[in-house]
Scaffold this motif. Structure first.
Motif, mmCIF file in Angstrom:
data_model
loop_
_atom_site.group_PDB
_atom_site.id
_atom_site.type_symbol
_atom_site.label_atom_id
_atom_site.label_comp_id
_atom_site.label_asym_id
_atom_site.label_seq_id
_atom_site.Cartn_x
_atom_site.Cartn_y
_atom_site.Cartn_z
ATOM 1 N N GLU A 150 -3.143 -12.429 15.227
ATOM 2 C CA GLU A 150 -1.871 -12.883 14.672
ATOM 3 C C GLU A 150 -1.524 -12.074 13.424
ATOM 4 O OE1 GLU A 150 0.043 -15.135 16.035
ATOM 5 O OE2 GLU A 150 -1.327 -15.888 17.591
ATOM 6 N N ASP A 151 -0.240 -12.060 13.057
ATOM 7 C CA ASP A 151 0.167 -11.373 11.823
ATOM 8 C C ASP A 151 -0.606 -11.898 10.624
ATOM 9 O OD1 ASP A 151 1.943 -9.881 13.280
ATOM 10 O OD2 ASP A 151 3.755 -10.885 12.547
ATOM 11 N N SER A 152 -0.902 -13.198 10.630
ATOM 12 C CA SER A 152 -1.629 -13.798 9.503
ATOM 13 C C SER A 152 -3.024 -13.204 9.324
ATOM 14 C CB SER A 152 -1.740 -15.312 9.700
ATOM 15 O OG SER A 152 -2.411 -15.614 10.921
ATOM 16 N N ALA A 153 -3.628 -12.720 10.428
ATOM 17 C CA ALA A 153 -4.955 -12.101 10.318
ATOM 18 C C ALA A 153 -4.889 -10.815 9.492
ATOM 19 C CB ALA A 153 -5.516 -11.811 11.705
ATOM 20 N N TYR A 154 -3.737 -10.140 9.556
ATOM 21 C CA TYR A 154 -3.549 -8.915 8.775
ATOM 22 C C TYR A 154 -3.182 -9.227 7.320
ATOM 23 C CZ TYR A 154 -3.678 -6.351 13.202
ATOM 24 O OH TYR A 154 -4.081 -5.801 14.395
ATOM 25 N N THR A 155 -2.330 -10.209 7.119
ATOM 26 C CA THR A 155 -1.958 -10.556 5.738
ATOM 27 C C THR A 155 -3.146 -11.151 4.994
ATOM 28 O OG1 THR A 155 -1.104 -12.715 6.468
ATOM 29 C CG2 THR A 155 0.472 -10.900 6.304
ATOM 30 N N ASP A 156 -4.035 -11.824 5.704
ATOM 31 C CA ASP A 156 -5.217 -12.406 5.063
ATOM 32 C C ASP A 156 -6.132 -11.348 4.459
ATOM 33 O OD1 ASP A 156 -4.398 -14.935 5.709
ATOM 34 O OD2 ASP A 156 -5.767 -15.182 7.423
ATOM 35 N N VAL A 157 -6.068 -10.102 4.961
ATOM 36 C CA VAL A 157 -6.932 -9.037 4.430
ATOM 37 C C VAL A 157 -6.155 -8.058 3.551
ATOM 38 C CG1 VAL A 157 -8.621 -9.196 6.292
ATOM 39 C CG2 VAL A 157 -6.662 -7.652 6.550
ATOM 40 N N GLY A 158 -4.924 -8.412 3.201
ATOM 41 C CA GLY A 158 -4.203 -7.619 2.211
ATOM 42 C C GLY A 158 -3.046 -6.789 2.709
ATOM 43 N N ALA A 159 -2.749 -6.845 3.993
ATOM 44 C CA ALA A 159 -1.611 -6.085 4.522
ATOM 45 C C ALA A 159 -0.327 -6.887 4.345
ATOM 46 C CB ALA A 159 -1.822 -5.776 5.993
ATOM 47 N N THR A 160 0.790 -6.194 4.451
ATOM 48 C CA THR A 160 2.084 -6.864 4.509
ATOM 49 C C THR A 160 2.685 -6.610 5.888
ATOM 50 O OG1 THR A 160 3.177 -4.934 3.536
ATOM 51 C CG2 THR A 160 2.512 -6.700 2.034
ATOM 52 N N ILE A 161 3.656 -7.436 6.269
ATOM 53 C CA ILE A 161 4.260 -7.344 7.591
ATOM 54 C C ILE A 161 5.619 -6.668 7.480
ATOM 55 C CG2 ILE A 161 5.041 -8.621 9.622
ATOM 56 C CD1 ILE A 161 2.025 -8.782 9.092
ATOM 57 N N GLY A 162 5.848 -5.656 8.325
ATOM 58 C CA GLY A 162 7.138 -4.974 8.385
ATOM 59 C C GLY A 162 7.902 -5.399 9.624
ATOM 60 N N GLU A 163 9.078 -5.958 9.433
ATOM 61 C CA GLU A 163 9.862 -6.446 10.573
ATOM 62 C C GLU A 163 10.904 -5.448 11.052
ATOM 63 O OE1 GLU A 163 11.399 -10.292 9.738
ATOM 64 O OE2 GLU A 163 9.415 -11.193 9.452
ATOM 65 N N ASP A 164 11.214 -4.447 10.224
ATOM 66 C CA ASP A 164 12.216 -3.446 10.585
ATOM 67 C C ASP A 164 11.492 -2.151 10.966
ATOM 68 O OD1 ASP A 164 14.172 -1.408 10.627
ATOM 69 O OD2 ASP A 164 15.434 -2.479 9.192
ATOM 70 N N ARG A 165 11.410 -1.870 12.266
ATOM 71 C CA ARG A 165 10.639 -0.713 12.740
ATOM 72 C C ARG A 165 11.181 0.599 12.172
ATOM 73 N NH1 ARG A 165 7.131 0.160 17.122
ATOM 74 N NH2 ARG A 165 7.162 2.253 18.004
ATOM 75 N N GLN A 166 12.484 0.775 12.190
ATOM 76 C CA GLN A 166 13.073 2.021 11.701
ATOM 77 C C GLN A 166 12.808 2.210 10.216
ATOM 78 O OE1 GLN A 166 17.138 2.759 12.764
ATOM 79 N NE2 GLN A 166 16.764 2.597 14.966
ATOM 80 N N GLU A 167 12.935 1.156 9.442
ATOM 81 C CA GLU A 167 12.686 1.244 8.008
ATOM 82 C C GLU A 167 11.223 1.578 7.740
ATOM 83 O OE1 GLU A 167 12.970 1.511 4.064
ATOM 84 O OE2 GLU A 167 14.632 1.407 5.490
ATOM 85 N N LEU A 168 10.347 1.031 8.540
ATOM 86 C CA LEU A 168 8.914 1.303 8.400
ATOM 87 C C LEU A 168 8.620 2.784 8.632
ATOM 88 C CD1 LEU A 168 6.430 -0.379 7.756
ATOM 89 C CD2 LEU A 168 6.154 -0.832 10.196
ATOM 90 N N LEU A 169 9.255 3.358 9.655
ATOM 91 C CA LEU A 169 9.065 4.777 9.944
ATOM 92 C C LEU A 169 9.640 5.659 8.834
ATOM 93 C CD1 LEU A 169 9.975 4.717 13.742
ATOM 94 C CD2 LEU A 169 7.731 5.256 12.797
ATOM 95 N N LYS A 170 10.773 5.263 8.288
ATOM 96 C CA LYS A 170 11.450 6.068 7.266
ATOM 97 C C LYS A 170 10.722 6.075 5.929
ATOM 98 C CE LYS A 170 16.144 5.351 9.103
ATOM 99 N NZ LYS A 170 17.443 4.674 8.865
ATOM 100 N N SER A 171 10.032 4.979 5.625
ATOM 101 C CA SER A 171 9.498 4.810 4.275
ATOM 102 C C SER A 171 8.013 5.100 4.123
ATOM 103 C CB SER A 171 9.769 3.379 3.794
ATOM 104 O OG SER A 171 9.107 2.438 4.639
ATOM 105 N N SER A 172 7.294 5.356 5.218
ATOM 106 C CA SER A 172 5.832 5.443 5.143
ATOM 107 C C SER A 172 5.335 6.875 4.963
ATOM 108 C CB SER A 172 5.215 4.818 6.392
ATOM 109 O OG SER A 172 5.588 3.464 6.498
ATOM 110 N N ASP A 173 4.217 6.997 4.255
ATOM 111 C CA ASP A 173 3.589 8.300 4.027
ATOM 112 C C ASP A 173 2.658 8.673 5.175
ATOM 113 O OD1 ASP A 173 4.559 8.670 1.210
ATOM 114 O OD2 ASP A 173 3.384 6.838 0.922
ATOM 115 N N ILE A 174 1.998 7.665 5.733
ATOM 116 C CA ILE A 174 1.102 7.871 6.874
ATOM 117 C C ILE A 174 1.481 6.871 7.955
ATOM 118 C CG2 ILE A 174 -1.288 7.793 7.696
ATOM 119 C CD1 ILE A 174 -2.232 8.465 4.914
#
Length: 378
Positions: free
Chosen positions: A46-70
């Motif tokens: 679940e998404d919560s399994a990722y947020t529990d270890v320090g990640a954040t959730i990105g809901e906008d796929r295009q924005e995620l691609l535009k803004s990421s370094d890796i």
């Protein structure tokens, strides 16, 4: 440094690029990890399994691609998404570069730095990043399970009040990572196992797993001044084929594992060999996605040829998606950690490093890989 983990969009793909345990590892290194919403659902993360270890959730796929370094994926990206990535972004995944010239061209034009994980050199230091080996290992296991499922016999010998049931015979062609795991799995299930490879040096490995190495007397093969085996003559190739045909005729299950990186798989089993096999026997073609080792095999189908079932199901590691994701994620995490500067908390794209030299296809708007250039310019 922002790392994006993208949800897979390839039809039928249930593996995921990063599991929460690896995300936690990257967060501890100092990375900002953003995972696309629903990225792990196919493996019940679940998404919560990722947020529990320090990640954040990105809901906008295009924005995620535009803004990421890796940007991390498992499968190669859709060509139309390359232009969304920012210049000098680092994209890491399988790329299949020799068969995806438009994809590589798009990366060059967009100034995206593309790492093809298939091309990580097989050196001692790079073993922990070797996605081909980790996935092939699981593929070899699944190939035996599929073969056993399609066979109308049991694999082990059994002594019963009704008499003794003889063990099934499994013949494995190709003793690489997949072949060795197939041998080990078939032996665990109680089958009598034989294996063949053009490299006699693997005989010891085959025997160590309790299998018989099928020898084909090819006469003098010789070697070059650099120690490489010379190319077989047409006569020797025919002798090799006849030797394999005899082993196939005795086998209940045949598993073919031969693949050539960047090229179509070699044809190993032809129709004449299939026609010599026992009715009801099974062939599992592990190379069906790259053209197939077996004449008549069809991708994602089980067909019957002369009374023999030919299994051509693709993406075998994906049939154990949770385990496959676990090892792929570990490989990917190890790759990033190896080049992570703990002081600056940045990924150090060291183009002088042998691992980067082998796996980096595009860099700074140009083709970087010398291997890619030499093969594509032929």
């Amino acid at each position: 440094m922002k790392i994006a983990v993208m949800k897979e969009v390839h039809a039928g793909e249930n593996r995921v690029p990063l599991i929460p345990a690896t995300v936690e590892k990257l967060v501890k290194l100092g990375a900002e990890v953003v995972v696309e919403t629903g990225v792990g659902l196919s493996c019940r993360f679940e998404d919560s399994a990722y947020t529990d270890v320090g990640a954040t959730i990105g809901e906008d796929r295009q924005e995620l691609l535009k803004s990421s370094d890796i940007i991390l994926r498992l499968r190669k990206p859709p060509v139309e998404e390359i232009g969304l990535m920012k210049k000098e972004a680092l994209h890491i995944s399988y790329l299949d570069p020799f068969n995806e010239e438009p994809l590589v061209k798009a990366m060059v034009e967009a100034g995206v730095n593309g790492v093809s994980l298939e091309m990580i050199p097989r050196t001692t230091i790079a073993q922990k990043m070797d996605v081909l080996s980790s996935q092939a290992n699981l593929g070899g296991y699944i190939a035996v399970i599929l073969g056993a499922e399609q066979l109308d016999k049991i694999l082990p010998m059994m002594t019963t009040p009704a008499g003794t049931i003889k063990p099934a015979t499994v013949f494995i062609i190709g003793v690489g990572v997949a072949g060795l795991q197939a041998i080990a799995t078939a032996r665990r299930l109680g089958a009598r196992v034989e294996a063949f490879d053009t490299r006699p040096v693997v005989e010891e490995q085959v025997k160590s797993l309790g299998a018989k190495f099928v020898k084909v007397d090819l006469g003098e093969t010789g070697q070059t001044k650099d120690g490489y085996a010379v190319q077989l003559t047409p006569e020797q190739m025919e002798m090799q084929k006849q030797g394999m045909a005899k082993a196939c005729a005795k086998a209940d299950i045949v598993i073919t594992t031969a693949q050539l990186f960047g090229r179509p798989a070699p044809r190993i089993v032809d129709r004449a060999m299939i026609e010599q096999m026992k009715p009801g026997s099974v062939i599992v073609d592990m190379a069906v996605e790259t053209g197939g080792n077996v004449e008549g095999s069809e991708l994602d189908k089980i067909v019957e040829i002369a009374g023999v079932k030919v299994v051509g199901l693709g993406n075998l590691p994906g049939r154990v998606a949770e385990t496959a994701s676990q090892v792929y994620s570990a490989n990917l995490g190890n790759f990033i950690e190896h080049f992570w500067n703990k002081e600056t908390k940045q990924f150090d794209l060291n183009v002088e490093d042998d691992i980067i030299k082998g796996s980096l296809i595009t860099h700074n708007g140009e083709i970087f890989s010398e291997m890619y250039k030499s093969i594509m310019n032929k």
